[in-house]
Scaffold this motif. Structure first.
Motif, PDB file in Angstrom:
ATOM      1  N   LEU A  14     -95.225 -41.362  32.237  1.00 23.75           N
ATOM      2  CA  LEU A  14     -94.064 -40.840  31.530  1.00 23.75           C
ATOM      3  C   LEU A  14     -94.232 -39.344  31.308  1.00 23.75           C
ATOM      4  CD1 LEU A  14     -93.644 -43.625  28.819  1.00 23.75           C
ATOM      5  CD2 LEU A  14     -92.624 -43.502  31.096  1.00 23.75           C
ATOM      6  N   THR A  15     -93.147 -38.608  31.458  1.00 23.74           N
ATOM      7  CA  THR A  15     -93.170 -37.170  31.206  1.00 23.74           C
ATOM      8  C   THR A  15     -92.219 -36.852  30.057  1.00 23.74           C
ATOM      9  OG1 THR A  15     -91.429 -36.698  32.823  1.00 23.74           O
ATOM     10  CG2 THR A  15     -93.719 -36.640  33.610  1.00 23.74           C
ATOM     11  N   GLU A  16     -92.535 -35.755  29.355  1.00 25.32           N
ATOM     12  CA  GLU A  16     -91.750 -35.327  28.205  1.00 25.32           C
ATOM     13  C   GLU A  16     -91.520 -36.518  27.276  1.00 25.32           C
ATOM     14  OE1 GLU A  16     -88.535 -32.496  29.159  1.00 25.32           O
ATOM     15  OE2 GLU A  16     -89.218 -32.707  31.237  1.00 25.32           O
ATOM     16  N   THR A  17     -92.610 -37.033  26.758  1.00 21.72           N
ATOM     17  CA  THR A  17     -92.601 -38.302  26.041  1.00 21.72           C
ATOM     18  C   THR A  17     -93.383 -38.192  24.739  1.00 21.72           C
ATOM     19  OG1 THR A  17     -92.988 -40.672  26.333  1.00 21.72           O
ATOM     20  CG2 THR A  17     -94.640 -39.190  27.277  1.00 21.72           C
ATOM     21  N   ALA A  22     -94.725 -46.892  23.737  1.00 20.45           N
ATOM     22  CA  ALA A  22     -95.297 -47.856  24.679  1.00 20.45           C
ATOM     23  C   ALA A  22     -94.177 -48.519  25.478  1.00 20.45           C
ATOM     24  CB  ALA A  22     -96.090 -48.915  23.934  1.00 20.45           C
ATOM     25  N   PRO A  23     -94.334 -48.603  26.809  1.00 20.31           N
ATOM     26  CA  PRO A  23     -93.324 -49.277  27.623  1.00 20.31           C
ATOM     27  C   PRO A  23     -93.135 -50.748  27.247  1.00 20.31           C
ATOM     28  CG  PRO A  23     -94.752 -47.946  28.989  1.00 20.31           C
ATOM     29  CD  PRO A  23     -95.362 -47.967  27.620  1.00 20.31           C
ATOM     30  N   SER A  24     -94.200 -51.382  26.763  1.00 22.97           N
ATOM     31  CA  SER A  24     -94.122 -52.770  26.313  1.00 22.97           C
ATOM     32  C   SER A  24     -95.317 -53.043  25.407  1.00 22.97           C
ATOM     33  CB  SER A  24     -94.153 -53.737  27.513  1.00 22.97           C
ATOM     34  OG  SER A  24     -95.472 -53.850  28.024  1.00 22.97           O
ATOM     35  N   LEU A  25     -95.340 -54.216  24.813  1.00 19.22           N
ATOM     36  CA  LEU A  25     -96.475 -54.589  23.974  1.00 19.22           C
ATOM     37  C   LEU A  25     -97.737 -54.803  24.798  1.00 19.22           C
ATOM     38  CD1 LEU A  25     -94.714 -57.051  21.496  1.00 19.22           C
ATOM     39  CD2 LEU A  25     -95.406 -54.674  21.080  1.00 19.22           C
ATOM     40  N   GLU A  26     -97.585 -55.077  26.082  1.00 15.91           N
ATOM     41  CA  GLU A  26     -98.733 -55.314  26.963  1.00 15.91           C
ATOM     42  C   GLU A  26     -99.394 -54.024  27.442  1.00 15.91           C
ATOM     43  OE1 GLU A  26     -96.647 -57.362  30.030  1.00 15.91           O
ATOM     44  OE2 GLU A  26     -97.112 -59.329  29.200  1.00 15.91           O
ATOM     45  N   HIS A  27     -98.690 -52.918  27.401  1.00 14.76           N
ATOM     46  CA  HIS A  27     -99.213 -51.647  27.899  1.00 14.76           C
ATOM     47  C   HIS A  27     -99.978 -50.916  26.809  1.00 14.76           C
ATOM     48  CE1 HIS A  27     -96.159 -52.381  30.978  1.00 14.76           C
ATOM     49  NE2 HIS A  27     -96.876 -51.586  31.747  1.00 14.76           N
ATOM     50  N   ARG A  28    -101.060 -50.265  27.227  1.00 10.62           N
ATOM     51  CA  ARG A  28    -101.787 -49.416  26.286  1.00 10.62           C
ATOM     52  C   ARG A  28    -101.893 -48.017  26.867  1.00 10.62           C
ATOM     53  NH1 ARG A  28    -107.438 -48.829  27.153  1.00 10.62           N
ATOM     54  NH2 ARG A  28    -108.096 -49.980  28.975  1.00 10.62           N
ATOM     55  N   LEU A  29    -101.888 -47.046  25.988  1.00  7.68           N
ATOM     56  CA  LEU A  29    -102.012 -45.655  26.396  1.00  7.68           C
ATOM     57  C   LEU A  29    -103.423 -45.420  26.911  1.00  7.68           C
ATOM     58  CD1 LEU A  29    -100.776 -42.782  26.526  1.00  7.68           C
ATOM     59  CD2 LEU A  29    -101.677 -42.444  24.214  1.00  7.68           C
ATOM     60  N   ILE A  30    -103.533 -44.982  28.161  1.00  5.85           N
ATOM     61  CA  ILE A  30    -104.850 -44.710  28.743  1.00  5.85           C
ATOM     62  C   ILE A  30    -105.181 -43.228  28.635  1.00  5.85           C
ATOM     63  CG2 ILE A  30    -106.291 -44.895  30.813  1.00  5.85           C
ATOM     64  CD1 ILE A  30    -105.339 -47.597  29.611  1.00  5.85           C
ATOM     65  N   ALA A  31    -104.231 -42.373  28.998  1.00  4.16           N
ATOM     66  CA  ALA A  31    -104.490 -40.933  28.987  1.00  4.16           C
ATOM     67  C   ALA A  31    -103.187 -40.194  28.724  1.00  4.16           C
ATOM     68  CB  ALA A  31    -105.072 -40.483  30.321  1.00  4.16           C
ATOM     69  N   SER A  32    -103.332 -39.012  28.142  1.00  2.00           N
ATOM     70  CA  SER A  32    -102.182 -38.139  27.971  1.00  2.00           C
ATOM     71  C   SER A  32    -102.642 -36.702  28.142  1.00  2.00           C
ATOM     72  CB  SER A  32    -101.535 -38.333  26.605  1.00  2.00           C
ATOM     73  OG  SER A  32    -102.418 -37.971  25.574  1.00  2.00           O
ATOM     74  N   TRP A  47     -96.518 -33.732  27.235  1.00  2.00           N
ATOM     75  CA  TRP A  47     -95.876 -33.571  28.539  1.00  2.00           C
ATOM     76  C   TRP A  47     -96.068 -34.799  29.413  1.00  2.00           C
ATOM     77  CZ3 TRP A  47     -92.160 -30.433  29.609  1.00  2.00           C
ATOM     78  CH2 TRP A  47     -92.039 -29.230  28.930  1.00  2.00           C
ATOM     79  N   VAL A  48     -97.261 -35.414  29.378  1.00  2.00           N
ATOM     80  CA  VAL A  48     -97.544 -36.551  30.262  1.00  2.00           C
ATOM     81  C   VAL A  48     -98.328 -37.614  29.496  1.00  2.00           C
ATOM     82  CG1 VAL A  48     -98.761 -37.323  32.348  1.00  2.00           C
ATOM     83  CG2 VAL A  48     -97.640 -35.087  32.322  1.00  2.00           C
ATOM     84  N   ALA A  49     -97.929 -38.867  29.690  1.00  2.00           N
ATOM     85  CA  ALA A  49     -98.680 -40.005  29.148  1.00  2.00           C
ATOM     86  C   ALA A  49     -98.742 -41.086  30.226  1.00  2.00           C
ATOM     87  CB  ALA A  49     -98.020 -40.548  27.893  1.00  2.00           C
ATOM     88  N   ILE A  50     -99.912 -41.678  30.385  1.00  2.00           N
ATOM     89  CA  ILE A  50    -100.084 -42.751  31.374  1.00  2.00           C
ATOM     90  C   ILE A  50    -100.448 -44.029  30.631  1.00  2.00           C
ATOM     91  CG2 ILE A  50    -101.309 -43.543  33.436  1.00  2.00           C
ATOM     92  CD1 ILE A  50    -101.885 -40.596  34.089  1.00  2.00           C
ATOM     93  N   ASP A  66    -102.684 -29.159  29.615  1.00  4.40           N
ATOM     94  CA  ASP A  66    -101.625 -29.508  28.675  1.00  4.40           C
ATOM     95  C   ASP A  66    -100.397 -30.094  29.361  1.00  4.40           C
ATOM     96  OD1 ASP A  66    -101.014 -27.039  29.767  1.00  4.40           O
ATOM     97  OD2 ASP A  66    -100.310 -26.157  27.893  1.00  4.40           O
ATOM     98  N   ARG A  67    -100.408 -30.197  30.703  1.00  3.32           N
ATOM     99  CA  ARG A  67     -99.290 -30.820  31.421  1.00  3.32           C
ATOM    100  C   ARG A  67     -99.738 -31.812  32.492  1.00  3.32           C
ATOM    101  NH1 ARG A  67     -94.377 -26.510  31.845  1.00  3.32           N
ATOM    102  NH2 ARG A  67     -94.677 -25.642  29.778  1.00  3.32           N
ATOM    103  N   VAL A  68    -100.988 -32.276  32.405  1.00  2.72           N
ATOM    104  CA  VAL A  68    -101.517 -33.193  33.415  1.00  2.72           C
ATOM    105  C   VAL A  68    -102.429 -34.210  32.745  1.00  2.72           C
ATOM    106  CG1 VAL A  68    -102.810 -33.351  35.578  1.00  2.72           C
ATOM    107  CG2 VAL A  68    -101.495 -31.315  35.108  1.00  2.72           C
ATOM    108  N   ALA A  69    -102.475 -35.413  33.309  1.00  2.00           N
ATOM    109  CA  ALA A  69    -103.426 -36.447  32.896  1.00  2.00           C
ATOM    110  C   ALA A  69    -103.757 -37.270  34.136  1.00  2.00           C
ATOM    111  CB  ALA A  69    -102.838 -37.340  31.811  1.00  2.00           C
TER     112      ALA A  69
END
Length: 167
Positions: A14-17, A22-32, A47-50, A66-69
């Motif tokens: 996701l960008t600009e987020t 979280a996209p769903s309850l099953e997803h966890r934030l790995i990196a931003s 800027w970026v969240a994966i 600050d704009r990459v993960a």
């Protein structure tokens, strides 16, 4: 989120987020991306969240933090990015196409390193802020378009939303 759930993706870049979106309850934030002075970091804006619902680990980067993960998920290296747009004034000494091409070259060095130091597939996703249309032009610059095409080709990458598939 409902539209995202209907896709059923294991990984979302996701960008600009926001870090808590979280996209769903099953997803966890790995990196931003790192905290950026041009985002409201007190509210978790980045800027970026994966996000992933599969096991994943953060990968180290050296440029444009600050704009990459970057992460690795199931033998796939995934880099999330937001490249500069023409009016982006984040870099003090360069603007426009020069800022775009400089950031692209810096980030591509990380992409190469990640690709070359492993046997994993490389996926770069996010907002390139540059069109790749073969005719016409609506966003970015001719120089940026050429630099992005060249970099993608050198990396063995294909932009699935480029050309006629550009939304």
């Amino acid at each position: 989120r409902e539209a995202m759930r209907s896709v059923g993706a294991d990984v979302w870049v996701l960008t600009e987020t926001f870090r808590d979106f979280a996209p769903s309850l099953e997803h966890r934030l790995i990196a931003s991306s790192a905290d950026a002075p041009d985002r409201n970091v007190d509210e978790g804006e980045c800027w970026v969240a994966i996000w992933s619902r599969q096991p994943a680990e953060i990968l180290p980067l050296t440029a444009d933090l600050d704009r990459v993960a970057a992460v690795v998920v199931d033998e796939v290296t995934i880099v999330g990015t937001v490249l500069p747009w023409l009016s982006d004034d984040r870099r003090k000494n360069i603007r426009g196409k020069d800022a775009f091409c400089t950031a692209l070259a810096e980030q591509a060095a990380d992409w190469r390193r990640l690709r070359d130091c492993s046997q994993r597939v490389l996926c770069v996703a996010g907002d390139f802020n540059q069109d790749l249309l073969t005719q016409g032009h609506y966003y970015g610059s001719h120089e940026g378009r050429q630099a992005l095409r060249k970099t993608l080709a050198e990396m063995g990458l294909h932009c699935v939303t480029g050309g006629r598939n550009d939304p």
